[in-house]
Design an enzyme around this catalytic site. Sequence first.
Site, short mmCIF file in Angstrom:
data_model
loop_
_atom_site.label_atom_id
_atom_site.label_comp_id
_atom_site.label_asym_id
_atom_site.label_seq_id
_atom_site.Cartn_x
_atom_site.Cartn_y
_atom_site.Cartn_z
N TYR A 48 0.83 -1.21 0.00
CA TYR A 48 0.00 0.00 0.00
C TYR A 48 0.87 1.26 0.00
O TYR A 48 0.37 2.36 -0.24
CB TYR A 48 -0.91 0.05 1.23
CG TYR A 48 -1.94 -1.04 1.34
CD1 TYR A 48 -2.15 -1.97 0.32
CD2 TYR A 48 -2.71 -1.17 2.49
CE1 TYR A 48 -3.09 -2.98 0.45
CE2 TYR A 48 -3.66 -2.17 2.63
CZ TYR A 48 -3.84 -3.07 1.61
OH TYR A 48 -4.78 -4.07 1.75
N HIS A 96 0.46 -11.60 2.22
CA HIS A 96 -0.61 -10.92 1.47
C HIS A 96 -1.37 -11.86 0.53
O HIS A 96 -2.59 -11.78 0.42
CB HIS A 96 -0.03 -9.74 0.70
CG HIS A 96 -0.99 -8.62 0.52
ND1 HIS A 96 -0.61 -7.31 0.34
CD2 HIS A 96 -2.35 -8.59 0.48
CE1 HIS A 96 -1.66 -6.53 0.21
NE2 HIS A 96 -2.74 -7.30 0.28
#
Length: 278
Positions: free
Chosen positions: A50, A108
Amino acid sequence: MKAKEFILNDGLKLPPIGLGTYRLNGREGVKAIQHAVEIGYRLLDSAFNYENEGAVGEAARTSCVPRSELIVTSKLPGRHQKYREALLTIEESLYRGGLDYYDIYLIHWPNPKTGWYVEAWQAMIEAKKRGMIRSIGVCNFLPEHLERLTRETGVTPSINQIELHPYFNQEEQRKWDAAHGIVDEAWSPLGRANSVLQNPVIGEIAKAHGKSISQIILRWHVQLGVLPIPKSSDPARQKENLEVFDFVLSEEEMQKICALSRPDGRTANQDPSVYEEF
């Protein structure tokens, strides 16, 4: 009505709802996250990819509550799943965030074609032993991936963060995770603001309760036993998303929402059995 905490398989306690921080970057991102903490959010969800671990860490360090009262999460990207790279990336995540530890760190994506996720898991086990992480888990892992982690390392993830919303309710995955003591977190719980927010079935339920469609969807998550992490930078929307603990959906209403699920309901066709994250 008191909100129920989640207790992970390693004993860490989580609040019933968290804040997604994707695209909350820079000074404006810090302000949005700080406001969320001020009004009651305690779980902040970030990721290496991110590119906002710095903003999340700054908000955590300078918020109105002690760092010890916050649950800060980040995630290991697919390109750094080899053992040594994973350890270095976790260290880099801490430096980026200016934090001494992460409360939660997650893989992730499994990236099964590449096949390094067990190495990544072993690195996270080691990072936890070193005090860099309090709790370790995964995102988007299917039962076959979770079984392999446990079989080869003896350590079961505490969390599986998965795409979950009314158009993709993940019933089988939820059952499997619950049977193995894994808490499910929901990313994109509102379907990335797709047509689910205009769904007439949910709209009728919202009207009956005097709530917004978003609140009905988040309450549905809560009653499923899932921890949603909606993202919002808007102060009013942040507040609204927390106000889901003063009403209850009936079993019939829950079933109506569950019936909206579709086999092809993923918002971006990211099937963990084949999807590879960079």
